[in-house]
Enzyme design. Structure first.
Site, short mmCIF file in Angstrom:
data_model
loop_
_atom_site.label_atom_id
_atom_site.label_comp_id
_atom_site.label_asym_id
_atom_site.label_seq_id
_atom_site.Cartn_x
_atom_site.Cartn_y
_atom_site.Cartn_z
N LYS A 1 8.00 1.25 -1.78
CA LYS A 1 7.69 1.16 -0.36
C LYS A 1 8.97 1.07 0.48
O LYS A 1 9.09 1.70 1.54
CB LYS A 1 6.80 -0.05 -0.10
CG LYS A 1 5.41 0.08 -0.69
CD LYS A 1 4.57 -1.16 -0.48
CE LYS A 1 3.18 -0.99 -1.06
NZ LYS A 1 2.35 -2.19 -0.88
N SER B 1 -2.74 -3.86 0.77
CA SER B 1 -1.43 -4.09 1.40
C SER B 1 -1.35 -3.60 2.84
O SER B 1 -0.36 -3.85 3.52
CB SER B 1 -0.33 -3.42 0.57
OG SER B 1 -0.53 -2.04 0.50
#
Length: 777
Positions: free
Chosen positions: A725, A682
């Protein structure tokens, strides 16, 4: 060996016997060749060659079937027992080596070489004395456990003072198998025979000691069993006289319990068979104990006993809401299950799997579900379990066999429809003892678990009414066939607001009570609670938060105890006094940079304790085109960096980067906190953006963070852990977050509490990422 004379002598092959020199022996012979050999010897000088067969079962031996060393003997007497059998008395004289064997007139003729015995004893009298004493000691040990050697013979041998005579006499009178006697015969030199004889005596003495110990153990065991049998019979007779025959009363009790048991016919038939077996083995305590344990296990299982489930939806909802803050998806799924049960009267029991980081309340949610549905709660911990027998049970043929954990859980619950929690199902493993996941397939498959077979119980157990709930930290560690049978419900990280409400409504009252404080004498202000969440804990759940609250309560309890006898005061913990209880803050949020910078980009990461932000730094230096990666990066993250640099090289013309730039400069990517391992795809777009910024000198927005996987063509792929996140970005004061366009459905499912104050932009290519990220003049 030295040859003295050669001769051709009639040969007699002996079976299972070796003749040593200087002995008078008698033996019977009945084979035609042997009889003819003796008759031939008596017609000449009465000498015969005696040699042992290697295999006593061979009827007509050849030279290959005989040992090479034998004995020359002088026949003293021959007695005919019957027409085809002779009894021989002979005196063995010397060792001889078999050189050749021929068959003449249906007898064996051996060409032999008489061997002269070499006397190689040491000349030192002290050493000879030591050898004599050593050999006598070995012989005494041998005789102490061997009754075949008479006391007179033992005394005569021990009185011998000559080493050679002592060795020969012990060899002749040593009762060992003929193979070992043959080894002594083949030892021509005295020293070789001495060494071999000493080793044999020591070995035989050791074997005799072990044999004696084994005989003593067997005798003691037999005596003990005999004593127990006599005492048991006497006790039985006494009980019969007193009218207190416990065995019969026990059997009668088992029969009455079997008749009253509500169970399938196969269970009752099995119980009656086992009761009859128990009646027949009353005198065998070991076997009767095994049978008793099996009978009591079958009687204790809830074959047809069920508890009444709660059918009040409002009451169930109230219990779930009172016990847990948030977790709306879990609560709705449980209420849906209850609604289906109400509508269908049956409904298949689902297998729910609660997945989330440690401390998010998976086990406590399961307890609340059991409470809401009025079910008995049974917890089965699977962490570290490797033996398949832990699930299926041990077969009763093994010592210490017992039912598997599923059957034990039902035995503990006393009902056939409990809520069974399979805790930490992702931490099972497999080895040579079996595969736990494969054993759980039958347990969790609704098409099979109506007749689950436990190896110990041996009777099918119906698990279709059991409500199974599993917990796991990581779905990746659950085998696919097992995962396919479960319905996943994710319990993600809590927001700071959710942690605050959970702490205020549940954790603080629980810790105040657990530490002996009164609710009105302990106050933890809201600002202090928020400071604990942000500065003293860093986790996805609330386990560490509860520990910190417990520390405060313990210090408060100590403070109350020290002021005992004075007027009680209220302990008030504020944000300012928090350091007195917990010390200095442990965690600090890394805020967004105040100004845009070149080669520095904020990325977002998922960890086991929630989300975090990563500041990726890139430097470009004159060099030879090297590409450096530091900061404890995993293989996947390194591949993402390689993919990013390949994309930038392909787009160098668009950004006016010279063709030879990459060959004359080194690029160094570093992610701070180098001691912390980092991995995952990511950070792909984050590293690519930081590299392009460093290459072109264009700064990147300081209030921006991003997450997404990059491809060689610059496409942006979706990622996981988005909720954690975004929480990390919000905590760090980030205003804009770049998220892969394919994660749009994930963002739409999040609460407004998480997404508010964040400007979330969806991107599908690196061009869009760079448009948002780079600050162009």
């Amino acid at each position: 060996m030295e040859e003295e004379t050669r001769a051709v002598l009639p040969a007699v092959a002996l079976r299972g016997r070796t003749v040593l020199p200087s002995t008078v022996i008698h033996f019977d012979i009945n084979r035609v060749r042997s009889v003819r050999a003796v008759e031939n010897a008596m017609l000449k000088d009465q000498k015969v060659f005696l040699v042992t067969q290697r295999d006593a079962s061979v009827e007509e031996p050849t030279q290959d079937d005989l040992y090479q060393i034998g004995t020359v003997a002088l026949i003293r007497q021959v007695v005919r027992l019957n027409p085809g059998s002779l009894r021989i008395v002979a005196e063995s004289q010397s060792r001889a080596e078999l050189l050749d064997l021929t068959e003449t007139e249906r007898l064996l003729m051996a060409e032999v070489a008489v061997l002269e015995e070499t006397d190689d004893t040491v000349e030192d009298p002290l050493q000879q004395e030591a050898m004599i004493r050593n050999l006598k000691e070995f012989f005494e040990d041998f005789c102490s456990g061997n009754r075949q050697v008479s006391k007179d013979l033992q005394r005569q041998i021990l009185e011998i003072r000559d080493l050679k005579k002592l060795v020969d006499q012990i060899c002749v009178n040593l009762s060992v198998p003929y193979e070992k006697q043959q080894r002594l015969l083949e030892a021509v030199s005295l020293s070789e025979r001495y060494d071999l004889l000493s080793a044999m005596l020591a070995n035989e003495a050791a074997v005799q000691k072990i044999r004696a110990q084994l005989q003593a153990d067997v005798k003691a065991r037999i005596d003990k069993n005999q004593k127990e049998y006599i005492l048991r019979e006497e006790l039985k007779l006494i009980r019969e006289e007193l009218g207190e025959d416990n065995t019969q009363s026990e059997l009668q009790r088992y029969r009455e319990q079997t008749d009253a048991l509500k169970a399938p016919a196969v269970v009752k038939d099995t119980l009656r068979d086992e009761i009859r077996r128990l009646e027949n083995v009353v005198g065998n305590p070991s076997e009767s104990g095994v049978i008793r344990g099996y009978i009591e296990t079958l009687l204790g299982l809830p074959w047809d006993r069920k508890s009444r489930d709660n059918r009040d939806l409002k009451k169930a909802r109230a219990v779930l809401e009172a016990d847990h803050y948030g977790l709306e998806q879990v609560k709705e799924r449980i209420l849906e299950y209850l609604a289906v049960r109400l509508a269908t009267k049956k409904g298949e029991a689902p297998i729910l799997c609660l997945v989330g980081p440690p401390g998010t309340g998976k086990t406590s949610v399961s307890k609340s579900v059991a409470k809401a549905l009025n079910k008995t709660f049974v917890r089965i911990s699977l962490g570290g379990v490797r033996d398949e027998a832990e699930i299926r049970g041990h077969r009763r043929t093994y010592v210490g066999a017992m039912p598997g954990r599923i059957a034990q859980g039902l035995h503990q619950a006393k009902v056939r429809n409990p809520l069974m929690l399979l805790d930490e199902i992702d931490k099972t493993s497999s080895d040579y003892k079996g595969d736990i996941a494969s054993a759980l397939l039958e347990v969790l498959d609704s098409a099979e678990n109506y007749a689950f077979e436990d190896h110990y119980v041996e009777v099918p157990i119906d698990l279709s009414d059991v409500l199974f709930i599993a917990t796991a930290n990581d779905v990746q560690n659950i085998p696919r066939p097992l995962l396919d049978r479960m319905e996943l419900i994710e319990i993600n990280s809590y927001t700071d607001n959710e942690k605050f409400h959970i702490a205020k409504e549940h954790l603080v009252p629980r810790q105040i009570s657990a530490n002996g404080l009164k609710k009105d004498k302990m106050v933890l202000e809201d600002e202090a609670l928020e400071e604990i969440i942000s500065a003293y804990t860093k986790e996805a759940g609330v386990r560490s938060l509860e520990r910190q609250i417990g520390r405060i309560c313990r210090k408060a309890a100590l403070q109350k105890a020290e002021e005992k006898g004075t007027k009680e005061t209220v302990v008030r913990v504020t944000k300012e006094t928090l350091k007195d209880y917990l010390g200095k803050p442990k965690y600090h949020v890394n805020p967004a940079n105040p100004e845009p910078e070149t080669g520095i980009v904020r990325g977002l990461a998922w960890t086991s304790v929630g989300g975090d932000t990563l500041e990726i730094e890139v430097n470009v230096m004159p060099g030879k085109g090297e590409f450096l990666l530091t900061g404890q990066l995993g293989d996947v993250m390194k591949e993402s960096a390689q993919t990013g640099i390949s994309y930038l090289r392909s787009a160098a013309g668009k950004w006016k980067i010279p063709e030879d730039f990459f060959g004359k400069h080194d690029i160094h990517i570093h992610i701070p906190e180098g001691a912390v391992p980092k991995d995952g795809p990511s950070a792909g777009i984050t590293m690519a953006t930081a590299m392009l910024s460093a290459l072109t000198g264009i700064p990147v927005r300081s209030d921006l963070a991003m997450t997404g996987e990059i491809t060689l063509r610059g496409r942006v792929l979706p990622i996981g852990g988005l909720k954690e996140k975004l929480l990390a970005a919000r905590k760090a004061g980030i205003r804009m977050v770049l998220v892969p366009d394919k994660n749009r459905p994930d963002v739409e499912e999040l609460d407004a509490e998480i997404t508010q104050q964040l400007d979330i932009r969806f991107v599908s290519s690196m061009d869009q990422v760079l448009d948002y990220a780079l600050v162009r003049k």
